[in-house]
Motif scaffolding. Structure first.
Motif, short mmCIF file in Angstrom:
data_model
loop_
_atom_site.label_atom_id
_atom_site.label_comp_id
_atom_site.label_asym_id
_atom_site.label_seq_id
_atom_site.Cartn_x
_atom_site.Cartn_y
_atom_site.Cartn_z
N LEU A 160 -12.90 7.23 -2.14
CA LEU A 160 -13.82 6.62 -3.10
C LEU A 160 -13.77 5.09 -3.08
CD1 LEU A 160 -13.38 8.94 -6.22
CD2 LEU A 160 -14.94 9.17 -4.27
N PHE A 161 -12.57 4.52 -3.19
CA PHE A 161 -12.47 3.06 -3.23
C PHE A 161 -11.02 2.65 -3.00
CE2 PHE A 161 -11.82 4.53 -7.54
CZ PHE A 161 -10.75 3.79 -7.99
N GLN A 162 -10.84 1.38 -2.73
CA GLN A 162 -9.52 0.78 -2.65
C GLN A 162 -9.40 -0.27 -3.74
OE1 GLN A 162 -8.59 -0.81 1.22
NE2 GLN A 162 -7.69 1.11 1.89
N GLU A 163 -8.22 -0.38 -4.31
CA GLU A 163 -7.99 -1.46 -5.28
C GLU A 163 -6.71 -2.18 -4.93
OE1 GLU A 163 -7.19 -0.54 -9.36
OE2 GLU A 163 -6.26 1.38 -8.89
N GLY A 164 -6.72 -3.47 -5.16
CA GLY A 164 -5.56 -4.28 -4.85
C GLY A 164 -4.42 -4.04 -5.83
N SER A 182 6.14 -17.04 -0.95
CA SER A 182 6.09 -16.14 0.21
C SER A 182 6.81 -14.85 -0.16
CB SER A 182 6.75 -16.77 1.43
OG SER A 182 8.15 -16.89 1.22
N ALA A 183 6.62 -13.83 0.66
CA ALA A 183 7.27 -12.54 0.41
C ALA A 183 8.78 -12.69 0.32
CB ALA A 183 6.90 -11.56 1.51
N ALA A 184 9.36 -13.60 1.10
CA ALA A 184 10.81 -13.79 1.12
C ALA A 184 11.35 -14.26 -0.22
CB ALA A 184 11.19 -14.78 2.21
N HIS A 201 5.26 5.63 -7.96
CA HIS A 201 6.67 5.27 -7.77
C HIS A 201 6.98 5.11 -6.29
CE1 HIS A 201 11.07 5.42 -8.57
NE2 HIS A 201 11.09 6.01 -7.38
N ARG A 202 6.48 6.06 -5.48
CA ARG A 202 6.76 5.99 -4.04
C ARG A 202 6.12 4.75 -3.42
NH1 ARG A 202 5.81 11.63 -4.77
NH2 ARG A 202 3.74 11.60 -3.83
N GLN A 203 4.93 4.39 -3.90
CA GLN A 203 4.28 3.19 -3.35
C GLN A 203 5.03 1.93 -3.79
OE1 GLN A 203 0.02 2.94 -3.91
NE2 GLN A 203 -0.09 1.58 -2.15
N THR A 204 5.49 1.89 -5.04
CA THR A 204 6.28 0.76 -5.51
C THR A 204 7.58 0.65 -4.73
OG1 THR A 204 5.35 0.99 -7.74
CG2 THR A 204 7.38 -0.29 -7.52
N GLU A 205 8.19 1.79 -4.42
CA GLU A 205 9.42 1.82 -3.63
C GLU A 205 9.17 1.22 -2.24
OE1 GLU A 205 12.97 5.08 -3.44
OE2 GLU A 205 10.95 5.79 -2.97
N ALA A 206 8.02 1.55 -1.64
CA ALA A 206 7.68 1.01 -0.32
C ALA A 206 7.45 -0.50 -0.40
CB ALA A 206 6.44 1.71 0.23
N ILE A 207 6.83 -0.97 -1.47
CA ILE A 207 6.60 -2.40 -1.65
C ILE A 207 7.93 -3.14 -1.79
CG2 ILE A 207 5.74 -4.11 -3.31
CD1 ILE A 207 3.32 -2.23 -3.74
N CYS A 208 8.86 -2.55 -2.54
CA CYS A 208 10.19 -3.16 -2.69
C CYS A 208 10.90 -3.27 -1.34
CB CYS A 208 11.04 -2.35 -3.67
SG CYS A 208 10.55 -2.54 -5.40
N ALA A 209 10.79 -2.21 -0.53
CA ALA A 209 11.41 -2.24 0.79
C ALA A 209 10.79 -3.33 1.65
CB ALA A 209 11.27 -0.88 1.46
N ILE A 260 1.01 -14.74 -3.82
CA ILE A 260 1.92 -14.72 -2.67
C ILE A 260 1.11 -14.95 -1.40
CG2 ILE A 260 3.71 -13.37 -1.49
CD1 ILE A 260 3.91 -11.68 -4.07
N ASP A 261 1.43 -16.01 -0.68
CA ASP A 261 0.60 -16.44 0.45
C ASP A 261 0.56 -15.44 1.59
OD1 ASP A 261 0.07 -18.79 -0.94
OD2 ASP A 261 1.69 -19.91 0.04
N ASP A 262 1.68 -14.81 1.90
CA ASP A 262 1.76 -13.98 3.11
C ASP A 262 1.92 -12.49 2.81
OD1 ASP A 262 4.27 -14.18 2.05
OD2 ASP A 262 5.31 -14.52 3.96
N TRP A 263 1.46 -12.06 1.66
CA TRP A 263 1.62 -10.64 1.31
C TRP A 263 0.46 -10.15 0.44
CZ3 TRP A 263 2.10 -8.12 -3.43
CH2 TRP A 263 2.48 -6.76 -3.37
N GLN A 264 0.03 -8.93 0.72
CA GLN A 264 -0.93 -8.25 -0.15
C GLN A 264 -0.73 -6.75 -0.02
OE1 GLN A 264 -4.90 -9.27 1.05
NE2 GLN A 264 -4.77 -8.21 3.00
N ALA A 265 -1.18 -6.00 -1.02
CA ALA A 265 -1.04 -4.54 -1.01
C ALA A 265 -2.24 -3.93 -1.72
CB ALA A 265 0.26 -4.12 -1.68
N ASN A 266 -2.53 -2.70 -1.41
CA ASN A 266 -3.61 -1.98 -2.09
C ASN A 266 -3.31 -0.49 -2.07
OD1 ASN A 266 -4.84 -0.76 0.39
ND2 ASN A 266 -5.18 -2.92 0.87
N ARG A 267 -4.11 0.25 -2.79
CA ARG A 267 -4.00 1.70 -2.76
C ARG A 267 -5.39 2.30 -2.66
NH1 ARG A 267 -2.71 4.32 -8.69
NH2 ARG A 267 -4.33 3.24 -9.88
#
Length: 299
Positions: A160-164, A182-184, A201-209, A260-267
């Motif tokens: 259907l769609f992606q959201e940041g 930066s991500a660092a 939770h699993r997506q947040t866990e992946a972002i933390c990693a 954050i200049d060098d990072w982005q995420a969406n679902r």
């Protein structure tokens, strides 16, 4: 041969493992349920139920209950197919949605759906995405709005769609003082999340990693609101979706996003229903309305 009613009773007993709760779920009286199951055993000439504490099904009883679920689902689909042939976009659809999406998107979609299809009724249930996929497979739900990414055998899935997704913290968090992040910079930072059963939770866990951040496991929220409030109190950072932050439900009243200049995420959000379902056209129409509403809200 057993009747459909007897098959339904056996499935109810398999799910509850308790005569009283099984009878209540249908609903019938407990003596009626017990007597019908005994009659079913007599007709088939096999023992289906181990009447101990707790109640359990015999191996052949479990196999028959598994097949009975498919039969009952087919009967439901036949009934819905007949209804669809006479009523089109009408009737009640049992609709599942994750609590990380439902409160701030579905109200807008419901208004639009009711305006375009006034005879359509939605029975909306929020729940854990993994659990709701199981409910969809066994016929308890008709359609699910979910962030689960992988295709599932036997189900029709429509993206259907992606959201940041962005990281938020209390307005006085020291990292907000930096002109460029930066991500660092987020290595070791504590991040809040939901109950581990949530896909979120699993997506947040992946972002933390990815960021080298530290997922807090002792302060799990029950909703996006609770994550925002805990982050606003300075307990940790929170990953929040774009639609939620833009909604009346969410907002940036107590938290501030990190740029954050060098990072982005969406679902990605998808609509899912059983392949070959009688109301497939209706589900596709509902999905299209939700996607259009989301696109408008995302601007």
């Amino acid at each position: 041969m057993p009747t459909l009613r007897q098959l339904r009773y056996l499935v109810a007993l398999d799910e509850t493992r308790h005569f009283g709760r099984a009878a209540q779920s249908i609903p019938v009286t407990q003596p009626t349920l017990s007597q019908q199951l005994k009659e079913m055993e007599a007709r088939l000439g096999v023992k289906l139920v181990e009447r101990g504490r707790p109640v359990s099904l015999t191996p052949i009883g479990r196999e028959i209950a598994s097949r009975a679920r498919r039969i009952l689902l087919d009967v439901t689909e036949i009934r819905q197919l007949a209804e669809a042939g006479t009523s089109g976009m009408a009737g009640t659809i049992r609709f599942g949605v994750t609590p990380t999406l439902g409160p701030y998107l579905i109200p807008h979609a419901v208004v639009r759906l009711h305006r375009e299809h006034p005879s359509l009724r939605l029975y909306i249930r929020e729940g854990i995405p993994d659990d709701q996929i199981d409910e969809l497979m066994n016929g308890t739900l008709d359609m699910v709005l979910t962030p689960i990414p992988q295709p599932i055998t036997g189900l029709e899935k429509t993206a259907l769609f992606q959201e940041g997704l962005n990281l938020f913290g209390a307005p006085d968090h020291p990292l907000h003082q930096s002109a460029h992040l930066s991500a660092a910079d987020f290595s070791g930072q504590p991040v809040l999340s939901l109950d581990p059963r949530h896909h979120y939770h699993r997506q947040t866990e992946a972002i933390c990693a990815e960021l080298g951040a530290r997922l807090l496991r002792d302060y799990e929220g029950t909703s996006l609101d609770s994550l925002r409030q805990m982050a606003g109190s300075g307990l940790g950072l929170a990953v929040l979706p774009q639609l939620y932050v833009r909604s009346e439900t969410g907002g940036e009243d107590m938290v501030k996003p990190f740029r954050i200049d060098d990072w982005q995420a969406n679902r990605s959000i998808s609509a899912v229903w059983r392949k070959g379902a009688a109301f497939s056209d209706a589900y596709a129409a509902i999905a299209a309305v939700i996607a259009a509403e989301a696109r408008e809200l995302l601007g």
